[in-house]
Scaffold this motif. Structure first.
Motif, PDB file in Angstrom:
ATOM      1  N   SER A 175       1.240  -1.233  -0.249  1.00 23.70           N
ATOM      2  CA  SER A 175      -0.004   0.115   0.202  1.00 23.70           C
ATOM      3  C   SER A 175       1.186   1.022   0.113  1.00 23.70           C
ATOM      4  CB  SER A 175      -0.516  -0.224   1.276  1.00 23.70           C
ATOM      5  OG  SER A 175      -0.586   0.023   2.629  1.00 23.70           O
ATOM      6  N   THR A 176       2.314   1.219   0.275  1.00 22.83           N
ATOM      7  CA  THR A 176       3.051   2.631   0.125  1.00 22.83           C
ATOM      8  C   THR A 176       3.349   2.237  -0.502  1.00 22.83           C
ATOM      9  OG1 THR A 176       4.142   1.704   2.966  1.00 22.83           O
ATOM     10  CG2 THR A 176       4.928   2.981   1.772  1.00 22.83           C
ATOM     11  N   TYR A 177       4.099   1.809  -1.661  1.00 20.22           N
ATOM     12  CA  TYR A 177       4.316   1.553  -2.873  1.00 20.22           C
ATOM     13  C   TYR A 177       3.309   1.993  -3.520  1.00 20.22           C
ATOM     14  CZ  TYR A 177       6.172   0.305  -7.340  1.00 20.22           C
ATOM     15  OH  TYR A 177       6.989   0.240  -8.306  1.00 20.22           O
ATOM     16  N   LEU A 178       2.159   2.028  -3.986  1.00 15.01           N
ATOM     17  CA  LEU A 178       0.933   2.209  -4.488  1.00 15.01           C
ATOM     18  C   LEU A 178       0.710   3.447  -4.324  1.00 15.01           C
ATOM     19  CD1 LEU A 178      -1.212  -0.571  -4.956  1.00 15.01           C
ATOM     20  CD2 LEU A 178       0.228  -0.272  -6.285  1.00 15.01           C
ATOM     21  N   TYR A 179       0.034   3.689  -2.596  1.00 17.15           N
ATOM     22  CA  TYR A 179       0.474   5.059  -2.398  1.00 17.15           C
ATOM     23  C   TYR A 179       0.906   6.272  -2.941  1.00 17.15           C
ATOM     24  CZ  TYR A 179      -0.649   9.506   0.720  1.00 17.15           C
ATOM     25  OH  TYR A 179      -1.063  10.860   0.653  1.00 17.15           O
ATOM     26  N   LEU A 180       2.573   5.455  -3.154  1.00 14.95           N
ATOM     27  CA  LEU A 180       3.465   6.641  -4.101  1.00 14.95           C
ATOM     28  C   LEU A 180       3.241   6.917  -5.675  1.00 14.95           C
ATOM     29  CD1 LEU A 180       6.673   5.409  -2.390  1.00 14.95           C
ATOM     30  CD2 LEU A 180       4.971   7.527  -1.458  1.00 14.95           C
ATOM     31  N   GLY A 181       2.771   5.906  -5.776  1.00 13.37           N
ATOM     32  CA  GLY A 181       2.744   5.944  -7.426  1.00 13.37           C
ATOM     33  C   GLY A 181       0.744   6.410  -7.961  1.00 13.37           C
ATOM     34  N   ALA A 182       0.475   6.185  -6.476  1.00 17.32           N
ATOM     35  CA  ALA A 182      -0.836   6.720  -7.290  1.00 17.32           C
ATOM     36  C   ALA A 182      -1.548   7.782  -6.255  1.00 17.32           C
ATOM     37  CB  ALA A 182      -1.817   4.776  -6.955  1.00 17.32           C
ATOM     38  N   THR A 183      -2.733   8.075  -6.243  1.00 16.32           N
ATOM     39  CA  THR A 183      -3.643   9.028  -5.693  1.00 16.32           C
ATOM     40  C   THR A 183      -4.132   8.344  -4.330  1.00 16.32           C
ATOM     41  OG1 THR A 183      -5.902   8.960  -6.736  1.00 16.32           O
ATOM     42  CG2 THR A 183      -3.938  10.398  -7.948  1.00 16.32           C
ATOM     43  N   VAL A 192      -7.463   1.015  -4.993  1.00 12.68           N
ATOM     44  CA  VAL A 192      -6.354  -0.479  -4.758  1.00 12.68           C
ATOM     45  C   VAL A 192      -6.230  -0.705  -3.444  1.00 12.68           C
ATOM     46  CG1 VAL A 192      -4.593  -1.341  -5.524  1.00 12.68           C
ATOM     47  CG2 VAL A 192      -6.211  -0.873  -7.199  1.00 12.68           C
ATOM     48  N   VAL A 193      -5.084   1.499  -3.514  1.00 15.53           N
ATOM     49  CA  VAL A 193      -4.767   0.875  -1.934  1.00 15.53           C
ATOM     50  C   VAL A 193      -5.444   1.351  -0.585  1.00 15.53           C
ATOM     51  CG1 VAL A 193      -3.859   3.484  -0.716  1.00 15.53           C
ATOM     52  CG2 VAL A 193      -3.785   2.965  -3.122  1.00 15.53           C
ATOM     53  N   ALA A 194      -7.008   1.398  -1.265  1.00 19.10           N
ATOM     54  CA  ALA A 194      -7.479   1.322   0.308  1.00 19.10           C
ATOM     55  C   ALA A 194      -8.178  -0.086   0.546  1.00 19.10           C
ATOM     56  CB  ALA A 194      -8.767   2.032  -0.184  1.00 19.10           C
ATOM     57  N   ALA A 195      -8.064  -0.797  -0.753  1.00 13.52           N
ATOM     58  CA  ALA A 195      -8.354  -2.200  -0.628  1.00 13.52           C
ATOM     59  C   ALA A 195      -6.936  -2.694  -0.025  1.00 13.52           C
ATOM     60  CB  ALA A 195      -8.301  -2.900  -1.722  1.00 13.52           C
TER      61      ALA A 195
END
Length: 74
Positions: free
Chosen positions: A29-37, A42-45
């Motif tokens: 989730s940290t990795y996806l948060y840095l690349g997305a909003t 997906v970050v919330a999931a």
């Protein structure tokens, strides 16, 4: 320290797996948060998965560490 049965040993192993999965979900989730909003579903999931795996790990860990009585018929 009490003697753990085979069931408690298995449950303890599952608790450790849940903790490791929570760590993996935190990293993902940290990795996806840095690349997305932050509003990306997906970050919330993955953030919700962290809460689920930590909660499951705590419950399983408590089950594994409980001193259970011997319920065999003698």
């Amino acid at each position: 320290m009490h003697k753990r049965g085979i069931g408690q040993k298995v449950v303890f192993g599952l608790a450790v797996i849940c903790y490791l999965m929570a760590l993996a979900c935190v990293l993902m989730s940290t990795y996806l948060y840095l690349g997305a909003t932050a509003n990306d579903p997906v970050v919330a999931a993955f953030a919700a998965s962290v809460v689920f795996f930590i909660g499951s790990g705590v419950v399983l860990h408590m089950m594994a560490s409980t001193d259970l009585p011997d319920l065999r018929i003698k």
